[in-house]
Write an enzyme that holds these catalytic residues in place. Structure first.
Site, PDB file in Angstrom:
ATOM      1  N   THR A 246       4.800  -2.838 -13.626  1.00  0.00           N
ATOM      2  CA  THR A 246       3.834  -3.137 -12.570  1.00  0.00           C
ATOM      3  C   THR A 246       3.389  -1.831 -11.925  1.00  0.00           C
ATOM      4  O   THR A 246       3.889  -0.743 -12.252  1.00  0.00           O
ATOM      5  CB  THR A 246       4.452  -4.079 -11.523  1.00  0.00           C
ATOM      6  OG1 THR A 246       5.670  -3.499 -11.028  1.00  0.00           O
ATOM      7  CG2 THR A 246       4.759  -5.444 -12.138  1.00  0.00           C
ATOM      8  N   TYR A 247       2.454  -1.943 -10.982  1.00  0.00           N
ATOM      9  CA  TYR A 247       1.836  -0.754 -10.384  1.00  0.00           C
ATOM     10  C   TYR A 247       2.882   0.186  -9.795  1.00  0.00           C
ATOM     11  O   TYR A 247       3.789  -0.241  -9.088  1.00  0.00           O
ATOM     12  CB  TYR A 247       0.847  -1.179  -9.304  1.00  0.00           C
ATOM     13  CG  TYR A 247      -0.059  -0.063  -8.835  1.00  0.00           C
ATOM     14  CD1 TYR A 247      -0.793   0.694  -9.750  1.00  0.00           C
ATOM     15  CD2 TYR A 247      -0.176   0.234  -7.484  1.00  0.00           C
ATOM     16  CE1 TYR A 247      -1.631   1.713  -9.317  1.00  0.00           C
ATOM     17  CE2 TYR A 247      -1.018   1.249  -7.042  1.00  0.00           C
ATOM     18  CZ  TYR A 247      -1.736   1.989  -7.972  1.00  0.00           C
ATOM     19  OH  TYR A 247      -2.557   3.007  -7.547  1.00  0.00           O
ATOM     20  N   MET A 248       2.735   1.481 -10.111  1.00  0.00           N
ATOM     21  CA  MET A 248       3.801   2.438  -9.802  1.00  0.00           C
ATOM     22  C   MET A 248       3.657   3.107  -8.434  1.00  0.00           C
ATOM     23  O   MET A 248       4.522   3.882  -8.031  1.00  0.00           O
ATOM     24  CB  MET A 248       3.901   3.513 -10.892  1.00  0.00           C
ATOM     25  CG  MET A 248       2.699   4.421 -11.020  1.00  0.00           C
ATOM     26  SD  MET A 248       1.309   3.574 -11.773  1.00  0.00           S
ATOM     27  CE  MET A 248       0.009   4.749 -11.398  1.00  0.00           C
TER      28      MET A 248
END
Length: 221
Positions: A76-78
Site C-alpha cells: 500500500t501507499y508508502m
C-alpha cells in the site's frame, strides 16, 4: 580491542542463593510500519538510507512483475503516518495466521495500535502488503535483492502485528555472602523464551546481552 582477564578473588566470603524470583513477562508485537518507522527499521536492519528505502518502496507500490501474475503493486501507499488497517486486510491476515500458524498465534480479537500522530488520517492505511498471501518466498525470484529485503520487512511486520504476544520467564537470583564486615549481595538476571508468539514470523531478536542462568536452588551454595 578485546582484552580477557583471567584470575580469582582471594579471601572472599562464600556465596549462598538467597532468593530466586521468576515472573512471566510478555513482549507485544509492534504496529505495522508508517513511513518514519520503515525508514528507521530499514536503516538499522538493512543499512538502507532513507532515500534509498523510499525509492524501493515506491517501486513496490507502483508495481513489479511477478512470475505468473504480471505487474503487481505489492504494498500500500508508502507515505503514511497512520497505523490504521482496513477491516478487510485485518480479516485476511487473521485467516492467514490461523491457517498457517494455528490458534495459539491468533489473538481473540484484532490487535489495535494508537498512532503517535493524533491527526493521522484513517483514509491512509499503515504500510502493508496488498495481498498477505504473496509471501516473501512466493515473490523472491521476481524481485531484486533490495526489493525482496524491504518487502520481507514490511510483510513480516504486518503479519506479526496481528499475532499473539511472545512470553518470557524472567528470573532474578540474589546470591549472598557473609563475612565479619557484613553481607555482600550479588544479583544475576536472565530470561528464557517460553512461547514465541509473533517471533514465529519475525524471528527472535538477538538476545546475546541476556544472561542464561544455570539451574540453582534457594539456600544452596
Amino acid at each position: 580491542r578485546l582484552v580477557h582477564l583471567v584470575g580469582h578473588l582471594e579471601a572472599g566470603p562464600g556465596g549462598d542463593v538467597k532468593s530466586i524470583q521468576t515472573k512471566r513477562t510478555k513482549s507485544r508485537p509492534y504496529a505495522p510500519f508508517i513511513t518514519s518507522t520503515l525508514q528507521q527499521a530499514a536503516a538499522n536492519q538493512l543499512n538502507f538510507t532513507a532515500q534509498f528505502t523510499m525509492g524501493v518502496a515506491q517501486n513496490l507500490y507502483e508495481g513489479v512483475t511477478v512470475d505468473g501474475m504480471g505487474s503487481v503493486g505489492l504494498i500500500t501507499y508508502m507515505r503514511t503516518d497512520s497505523t490504521h488497517v482496513s477491516p478487510e486486510a485485518i480479516q485476511a491476515v487473521r485467516e492467514y495466521i490461523a491457517s498457517n500458524h494455528g490458534g495459539p498465534y491468533l489473538p481473540p480479537a484484532p490487535n489495535t495500535f494508537t498512532s503517535s500522530n493524533k491527526s493521522a488520517q484513517e483514509a491512509h492505511e499503515a504500510m502493508r502488503p496488498t495481498d498477505v498471501h504473496l509471501t516473501p518466498d512466493r515473490v523472491r525470484s521476481s524481485l531484486k535483492e533490495s526489493h525482496y529485503k524491504l518487502y520481507k520487512l514490511i510483510w513480516e511486520r504486518f503479519v506479526a502485528s496481528q499475532m499473539t504476544d511472545a512470553q518470557w520467564d524472567s528470573t532474578t537470583v540474589l546470591i549472598s555472602g557473609q563475612d565479619d564486615k557484613g553481607e555482600l549481595v550479588f544479583k544475576a538476571t536472565g530470561r528464557v523464551l517460553v512461547f514465541d508468539g509473533y517471533y514465529r514470523v519475525t524471528g527472535v531478536p538477538n538476545a546475546s546481552e541476556e544472561a542464561v542462568l544455570p539451574a540453582v536452588l534457594e539456600g544452596k551454595e
